[in-house]
Design an enzyme around this catalytic site. Structure first.
Site, mmCIF file in Angstrom:
data_model
loop_
_atom_site.group_PDB
_atom_site.id
_atom_site.type_symbol
_atom_site.label_atom_id
_atom_site.label_comp_id
_atom_site.label_asym_id
_atom_site.label_seq_id
_atom_site.Cartn_x
_atom_site.Cartn_y
_atom_site.Cartn_z
ATOM 1 N N TYR A 106 18.246 19.606 4.503
ATOM 2 C CA TYR A 106 18.077 17.931 3.346
ATOM 3 C C TYR A 106 17.100 17.055 4.471
ATOM 4 O O TYR A 106 17.103 16.203 5.140
ATOM 5 C CB TYR A 106 19.744 17.924 3.963
ATOM 6 C CG TYR A 106 20.689 18.371 3.526
ATOM 7 C CD1 TYR A 106 20.794 18.658 1.984
ATOM 8 C CD2 TYR A 106 22.345 18.243 4.082
ATOM 9 C CE1 TYR A 106 21.776 19.436 1.908
ATOM 10 C CE2 TYR A 106 23.063 18.165 3.578
ATOM 11 C CZ TYR A 106 22.826 19.105 2.635
ATOM 12 O OH TYR A 106 24.401 19.268 1.990
ATOM 13 N N HIS A 131 24.835 27.844 3.792
ATOM 14 C CA HIS A 131 25.017 27.308 2.497
ATOM 15 C C HIS A 131 24.649 28.120 1.262
ATOM 16 O O HIS A 131 25.111 27.010 0.961
ATOM 17 C CB HIS A 131 23.389 26.297 3.052
ATOM 18 C CG HIS A 131 23.067 25.590 2.465
ATOM 19 N ND1 HIS A 131 21.854 23.926 2.429
ATOM 20 C CD2 HIS A 131 23.935 24.563 1.825
ATOM 21 C CE1 HIS A 131 22.571 23.496 2.251
ATOM 22 N NE2 HIS A 131 23.319 23.302 1.233
ATOM 23 N N ARG A 170 28.763 13.695 -8.646
ATOM 24 C CA ARG A 170 27.603 12.989 -7.386
ATOM 25 C C ARG A 170 27.476 11.625 -7.745
ATOM 26 O O ARG A 170 26.198 11.483 -8.886
ATOM 27 C CB ARG A 170 26.580 14.127 -8.538
ATOM 28 C CG ARG A 170 26.544 15.614 -8.371
ATOM 29 C CD ARG A 170 25.022 16.602 -8.708
ATOM 30 N NE ARG A 170 25.873 18.138 -8.543
ATOM 31 C CZ ARG A 170 25.735 18.544 -7.584
ATOM 32 N NH1 ARG A 170 25.205 17.826 -6.166
ATOM 33 N NH2 ARG A 170 25.522 20.122 -7.631
ATOM 34 N N GLY A 202 32.229 5.382 -11.209
ATOM 35 C CA GLY A 202 31.894 4.285 -12.731
ATOM 36 C C GLY A 202 30.350 2.991 -12.885
ATOM 37 O O GLY A 202 30.529 2.646 -13.518
#
Length: 321
Positions: free
Chosen positions: A56, A119, A201, A206
């Site tokens: 990341y 990972h 994700r 919403g």
């Protein structure tokens, strides 16, 4: 905050954790200050599990997480991951694992890593060698617990024989159910489960927009199959129905989705992430949403087997062995 036990080696965490990837990767431009505020608010509300990875941002995300938790480092569990080269090719060679861990310790500004994950499984390196390298790091006091990410039953069993695996991390949500096939082996071996992307994700908040709304250079939702025409409309409708049902329970759709995950087993600790402290607060209140059998049946009627569209493009989809 309710607590849960992951694995049989002593790992105890809050029932909800925090996933930090979105602070600096895959969901638009990096937002360090928002991420730090969100992490600290999560801690104020009882979250003790914070998840990052070398991948990341190649140290950027670990540095952010390290700075955010510095005032309360001894009160939380830090999880990070190894297994990639900077060109995104896999690399779980033992020498590389040791190199990555030393870097992660520096980036996180800590004396030990609480949970160290592979990972992705590297087919070029036997999983027994990987587990052995992590065992050595545990014996050296640099790591406390061993985790795997996106691993299949064969590799889970083989790794567990060398060094007990405390936790498996894999995508799992109302939209994505494939991980359920691994639940029997996790139960048999006493391994905890950490669902990443527990809100699909972000779709299950919403707030999803069509794929064209997102920057293809910085946001994976621009090419996520679930956002593509045909799938997108079906997922929007399912989310609408879930939102309407959530309202009858005094909850948001995100809280309903997280409560559903928590209801799948006491060995499960989802790690939703957000750069907005208000979203963090919303997510954490999911621990107070207790779903009945009738509620779960209602949810199953809306999404009986997951959402519409694969969770990754074909070339990115992990292969479980």
């Amino acid at each position: 905050m309710k607590q849960r036990i992951l694995g049989q080696q002593g790992l105890a965490t809050s029932a909800l954790g925090y996933g930090s990837m979105g602070i600096s990767l895959a969901y638009g431009s990096s937002n360090e200050q928002g991420g730090i505020k969100a992490i600290r608010r999560a801690h104020e509300l009882g979250v003790t599990l914070f998840d990052t990875a070398e991948l990341y941002g190649w140290g950027e995300n670990e540095r952010i997480v390290g700075r955010a938790v510095a005032p309360f480092r001894d009160e939380v569990t830090l999880a990070t991951k190894f297994g990639y080269n900077p060109d995104w090719s896999l690399n779980s060679n033992p020498d590389h694992i040791r190199e990555v861990v030393d870097k992660s310790l520096k980036y996180l500004d800590t004396g030990h890593i609480d949970v160290l994950y592979q990972h992705r499984v590297d087919p070029a390196v036997p999983i027994e060698e990987v587990a052995g390298a992590v065992k050595d790091l545990i014996d050296a006091g640099k790591v406390k617990y061993f985790g795997l990410s996106e691993a299949g039953e064969k590799n889970i069993r083989a790794a567990h024989e060398i060094q007990p695996v405390s936790v498996l991390q894999t995508e799992y949500s109302l939209f994505e159910r494939d991980a359920e096939q691994l639940f029997p082996v996790l139960s048999e071996l006493g391994i905890g489960f950490v669902p990443y992307s527990p809100l699909g994700r972000g779709f299950l908040t919403g707030t999803a927009q069509p794929a064209s709304h997102y920057d293809a250079q910085t946001d994976m939702r621009a090419f996520d199959p679930r956002w593509q025409p045909g799938n997108f409309e079906k997922n929007v409708e399912a989310t609408r129905q879930l939102s309407e049902f959530a309202q009858t329970r005094g909850a948001t759709v995100a809280q309903l989705a997280l409560a559903w995950l928590l209801a799948q087993g006491e060995h499960i600790v989802p790690i939703p992430g957000s750069r907005d402290p208000r979203r963090v607060e919303e997510n954490i209140h999911a621990v107070n949403v207790d779903l009945t059998r009738s509620d779960l049946d209602r949810i199953a009627g809306i999404l009986p087997s997951g959402g519409f569209g694969a969770r990754y493009r074909a070339e990115m989809l992990p292969s479980w062995v």
